[in-house]
Design a protein around this motif. Structure first.
Motif, PDB file in Angstrom:
ATOM      1  N   ILE A  40     -35.088 -18.338 -17.731  1.00 48.22           N
ATOM      2  CA  ILE A  40     -35.910 -17.179 -18.077  1.00 48.22           C
ATOM      3  C   ILE A  40     -37.197 -17.698 -18.694  1.00 48.22           C
ATOM      4  O   ILE A  40     -37.164 -18.532 -19.599  1.00 48.22           O
ATOM      5  CB  ILE A  40     -35.199 -16.241 -19.068  1.00 48.22           C
ATOM      6  N   LEU A  41     -38.320 -17.214 -18.192  1.00 47.26           N
ATOM      7  CA  LEU A  41     -39.627 -17.586 -18.727  1.00 47.26           C
ATOM      8  C   LEU A  41     -40.249 -16.361 -19.377  1.00 47.26           C
ATOM      9  O   LEU A  41     -40.224 -15.269 -18.811  1.00 47.26           O
ATOM     10  CB  LEU A  41     -40.547 -18.078 -17.607  1.00 47.26           C
ATOM     11  N   THR A  59     -36.848 -13.979 -14.629  1.00 53.67           N
ATOM     12  CA  THR A  59     -35.671 -14.813 -14.397  1.00 53.67           C
ATOM     13  C   THR A  59     -35.817 -15.491 -13.041  1.00 53.67           C
ATOM     14  O   THR A  59     -36.074 -14.828 -12.040  1.00 53.67           O
ATOM     15  CB  THR A  59     -34.383 -13.971 -14.432  1.00 53.67           C
ATOM     16  N   ILE A  60     -35.661 -16.793 -13.037  1.00 53.36           N
ATOM     17  CA  ILE A  60     -35.781 -17.585 -11.811  1.00 53.36           C
ATOM     18  C   ILE A  60     -34.408 -18.153 -11.465  1.00 53.36           C
ATOM     19  O   ILE A  60     -33.770 -18.801 -12.301  1.00 53.36           O
ATOM     20  CB  ILE A  60     -36.784 -18.755 -11.992  1.00 53.36           C
ATOM     21  N   LYS A  61     -33.979 -17.930 -10.234  1.00 53.96           N
ATOM     22  CA  LYS A  61     -32.706 -18.474  -9.758  1.00 53.96           C
ATOM     23  C   LYS A  61     -32.892 -19.387  -8.550  1.00 53.96           C
ATOM     24  O   LYS A  61     -31.935 -20.014  -8.123  1.00 53.96           O
ATOM     25  CB  LYS A  61     -31.744 -17.338  -9.413  1.00 53.96           C
ATOM     26  N   ASP A  62     -34.104 -19.468  -8.020  1.00 57.28           N
ATOM     27  CA  ASP A  62     -34.389 -20.338  -6.878  1.00 57.28           C
ATOM     28  C   ASP A  62     -34.172 -21.796  -7.293  1.00 57.28           C
ATOM     29  O   ASP A  62     -34.798 -22.263  -8.250  1.00 57.28           O
ATOM     30  CB  ASP A  62     -35.822 -20.121  -6.416  1.00 57.28           C
ATOM     31  N   PRO A  63     -33.290 -22.538  -6.610  1.00 59.19           N
ATOM     32  CA  PRO A  63     -32.949 -23.900  -7.050  1.00 59.19           C
ATOM     33  C   PRO A  63     -34.142 -24.864  -7.092  1.00 59.19           C
ATOM     34  O   PRO A  63     -34.229 -25.681  -8.014  1.00 59.19           O
ATOM     35  CB  PRO A  63     -31.916 -24.373  -6.023  1.00 59.19           C
ATOM     36  N   ASP A  64     -35.050 -24.787  -6.128  1.00 58.89           N
ATOM     37  CA  ASP A  64     -36.195 -25.707  -6.119  1.00 58.89           C
ATOM     38  C   ASP A  64     -37.144 -25.439  -7.279  1.00 58.89           C
ATOM     39  O   ASP A  64     -37.579 -26.360  -7.967  1.00 58.89           O
ATOM     40  CB  ASP A  64     -36.952 -25.620  -4.787  1.00 58.89           C
ATOM     41  N   ILE A  69     -39.243 -26.469 -12.855  1.00 59.44           N
ATOM     42  CA  ILE A  69     -39.424 -25.979 -14.225  1.00 59.44           C
ATOM     43  C   ILE A  69     -38.625 -26.848 -15.195  1.00 59.44           C
ATOM     44  O   ILE A  69     -39.122 -27.227 -16.260  1.00 59.44           O
ATOM     45  CB  ILE A  69     -39.031 -24.494 -14.332  1.00 59.44           C
ATOM     46  N   SER A  70     -37.402 -27.195 -14.833  1.00 63.37           N
ATOM     47  CA  SER A  70     -36.566 -28.037 -15.696  1.00 63.37           C
ATOM     48  C   SER A  70     -37.232 -29.380 -15.957  1.00 63.37           C
ATOM     49  O   SER A  70     -37.261 -29.865 -17.093  1.00 63.37           O
ATOM     50  CB  SER A  70     -35.190 -28.270 -15.060  1.00 63.37           C
ATOM     51  N   SER A 129     -36.093 -20.397 -21.390  1.00 63.75           N
ATOM     52  CA  SER A 129     -34.714 -20.296 -21.865  1.00 63.75           C
ATOM     53  C   SER A 129     -33.731 -20.610 -20.743  1.00 63.75           C
ATOM     54  O   SER A 129     -33.825 -20.058 -19.653  1.00 63.75           O
ATOM     55  CB  SER A 129     -34.447 -18.892 -22.396  1.00 63.75           C
ATOM     56  N   PHE A 130     -32.790 -21.498 -21.055  1.00 64.02           N
ATOM     57  CA  PHE A 130     -31.766 -21.933 -20.109  1.00 64.02           C
ATOM     58  C   PHE A 130     -30.393 -21.547 -20.630  1.00 64.02           C
ATOM     59  O   PHE A 130     -30.115 -21.734 -21.812  1.00 64.02           O
ATOM     60  CB  PHE A 130     -31.784 -23.455 -19.958  1.00 64.02           C
TER      61      PHE A 130
END
Length: 140
Positions: A40-41, A59-64, A69-70, A129-130
């Motif tokens: 979540i950004l 909220t981002i769920k796209d793996p790439d 971002i990580s 936030s992770f």
């Protein structure tokens, strides 16, 4: 609905400041315990209030994009701490204070455009936030 976690002030900010905004080794190890399903950004707006106003939350769920971002957060995140939980996850969050650099890196990402173009004001920092752990029914 999110519940905010009340805890004593984190010492991570002082550590991060001493490392020029980089996570300490223990913060990196803690960060690597995250659950890799979503991020979540949030953007905190420039304001003269004591409590930060949020411009938008995505909220981002796209793996790439999650991986990009990580990686960015691992290099540039500050003040890793538990900040809130919802019905499903306990989240760890950190701050990205170099707004221009973050925007430069991610502003062309379609999924993040609402974060940069909401018209509510200029961001003073980003909070990312992770999920750190799942909330088990009956656990508080």
């Amino acid at each position: 609905m999110n519940s905010y976690i009340t805890e004593k002030p984190s010492g991570a900010k002082n550590i991060a400041t001493g490392l020029n905004g980089k996570f300490s080794q223990s913060d990196k190890e803690h960060f690597n315990t995250r659950i890799g399903e979503e991020v979540i950004l949030w953007d905190y707006l420039k304001t003269d209030k004591v409590i930060a106003d949020i411009g938008n939350a995505i909220t981002i769920k796209d793996p790439d994009l999650y991986d990009r971002i990580s990686h960015y957060v691992l290099l540039h995140g500050e003040d890793l701490q538990g900040m809130f939980k919802n019905d499903k996850y306990l989240y760890m969050s950190c701050f990205i204070r170099d707004v221009a650099a973050f925007r430069n890196e991610f502003e062309l990402e379609e999924a993040l455009k609402p974060l940069f173009n909401h018209g509510k004001g200029e961001a003073s920092e980003f909070v990312i936030s992770f999920p750190e752990s799942e909330i088990i029914e009956g656990q508080q």
